[in-house]
Design an enzyme around this catalytic site. Structure first.
Site, PDB file in Angstrom:
ATOM      1  N   ASP A 189       0.859  -1.195   0.000  1.00 47.50           N
ATOM      2  CA  ASP A 189       0.000   0.000   0.000  1.00 47.50           C
ATOM      3  C   ASP A 189       0.889   1.237   0.000  1.00 47.50           C
ATOM      4  OD1 ASP A 189      -1.745   2.094   0.370  1.00 47.50           O
ATOM      5  OD2 ASP A 189      -3.017   1.001   1.787  1.00 47.50           O
ATOM      6  N   HIS A 194       0.281   8.055   3.699  1.00 48.26           N
ATOM      7  CA  HIS A 194       0.889   7.425   4.864  1.00 48.26           C
ATOM      8  C   HIS A 194       2.400   7.620   4.939  1.00 48.26           C
ATOM      9  CE1 HIS A 194      -3.054   5.675   5.144  1.00 48.26           C
ATOM     10  NE2 HIS A 194      -2.921   5.123   3.967  1.00 48.26           N
ATOM     11  N   ILE A 209      -0.726   9.649   8.214  1.00 46.38           N
ATOM     12  CA  ILE A 209      -1.487   8.829   9.157  1.00 46.38           C
ATOM     13  C   ILE A 209      -1.181   7.360   8.901  1.00 46.38           C
ATOM     14  CG2 ILE A 209      -3.319  10.548   9.331  1.00 46.38           C
ATOM     15  CD1 ILE A 209      -5.037   8.801   7.495  1.00 46.38           C
ATOM     16  N   GLY A 212      -5.296   2.435   7.653  1.00 43.51           N
ATOM     17  CA  GLY A 212      -6.393   1.815   8.390  1.00 43.51           C
ATOM     18  C   GLY A 212      -6.228   0.310   8.486  1.00 43.51           C
TER      19      GLY A 212
END
Length: 287
Positions: A189, A194, A209, A212
């Site tokens: 990912d 991120h 961040i 998830g």
């Protein structure tokens, strides 16, 4: 028009054929926090060469594990800027324990598109089989696209998992490394949200961040370790809704309640007044 539900709903995406190795599995496990107890035999079950046990959440990255480009949100009837998208929910059901080395074929369709007014929710369903056609896992996921609603569709259902009105059976604080997102992104990912501070700011966040799905994997591992003796074979399914953001370097406080063949879970960030990270979390125990 970025979203046309008449085209999107029911559309089948190109099938994905892929393989994975024990090294991939071990890297994924490190990406979701394994190895913090490096001399614990139970912990090392996640990190053995050739016969690692596999968290069911590995299913969320298996098909794209070796991707090196940021993902695109372009499907039939859907074309959305990546910066507007966050993960909404994720559910995985395993039909047998995932092997440490394997080959899979995933077929995916767009199951639903919901109009939330200021946002849209796109739901995908995927089935994965092995090289012999035997079912490996079923996944259902949704993405939340900010600013893409208002196209006149239905709002969709709303469901909530009610937590028991009693003290949890276990509470575990799972620390998140400052470099956790940079490690997890190697699992396929490469969304710059991120890793790239400028991209994150453009998307409305102070800094990058955590993925998830990284929080999802960390939470699943925490529950397996605390409630199932660190035995991934005891997991039938795991689902959660992404209720808030998590920053690398924070902590996930995971509370767990056993209710029959389900373990109900909450995951919050204690550093920010227990802000929710995951909600409606349920781990289904294999019979």
């Amino acid at each position: 028009m970025p979203i046309d539900p008449n085209i999107a709903v029911g559309a089948e995406l190109p099938a994905q054929e892929f393989s994975w190795t024990s090294s991939d599995v071990q890297l994924y496990h490190l990406g979701v926090g394994a190895g913090a107890r490096p001399v614990d035999p139970a912990e090392l079950r996640y990190l053995r060469d050739d016969d690692s046990q596999v968290l069911p959440t590995f299913a969320t990255v298996a098909a794209t594990f070796h991707a090196s480009e940021p993902p695109k949100v372009q499907f039939p009837g859907v074309d959305i800027d990546l910066a507007k998208v966050v993960h909404g929910s994720q559910e995985v059901t395993v039909h047998r324990p995932i092997p440490a080395n394997g080959t899979g074929r995933t077929t995916t369709k767009i199951a639903e598109v919901w109009d939330k007014g200021k946002a849209a929710v796109i739901v995908q369903e995927a089935e994965t089989v092995d090289a012999d056609g035997n079912a490996l896992w079923t996944a259902r996921s949704s993405i939340f696209a900010r600013g893409e609603g208002g196209f006149g569709g239905e709002r969709g259902p709303s469901s909530k998992v009610e937590l028991p009105d009693r003290e949890p059976d276990a509470v575990v604080d799972a620390p998140i490394l400052p470099q956790q997102a940079l490690l997890y992104r190697l699992c396929g990912d490469r969304n710059p949200l991120h890793s790239d501070p400028e991209f994150a700011k453009a998307a409305g966040f102070d800094k990058p961040i955590l993925h998830g799905l990284c929080s999802y994997g960390i939470t699943c591992k925490t529950v397996v370790d605390a409630m199932l003796g660190s035995d991934t074979a005891k997991v039938k399914g795991f689902k959660a809704r992404f209720a808030g953001i998590v920053f690398p370097g924070e902590t996930l406080r995971v509370r767990m309640w056993r209710e029959g063949d389900e373990i109900l879970v909450s995951a919050v960030v204690p550093e920010r007044d227990e802000a929710p990270a995951l909600a409606d979390v349920v781990l289904t125990v294999a019979g």
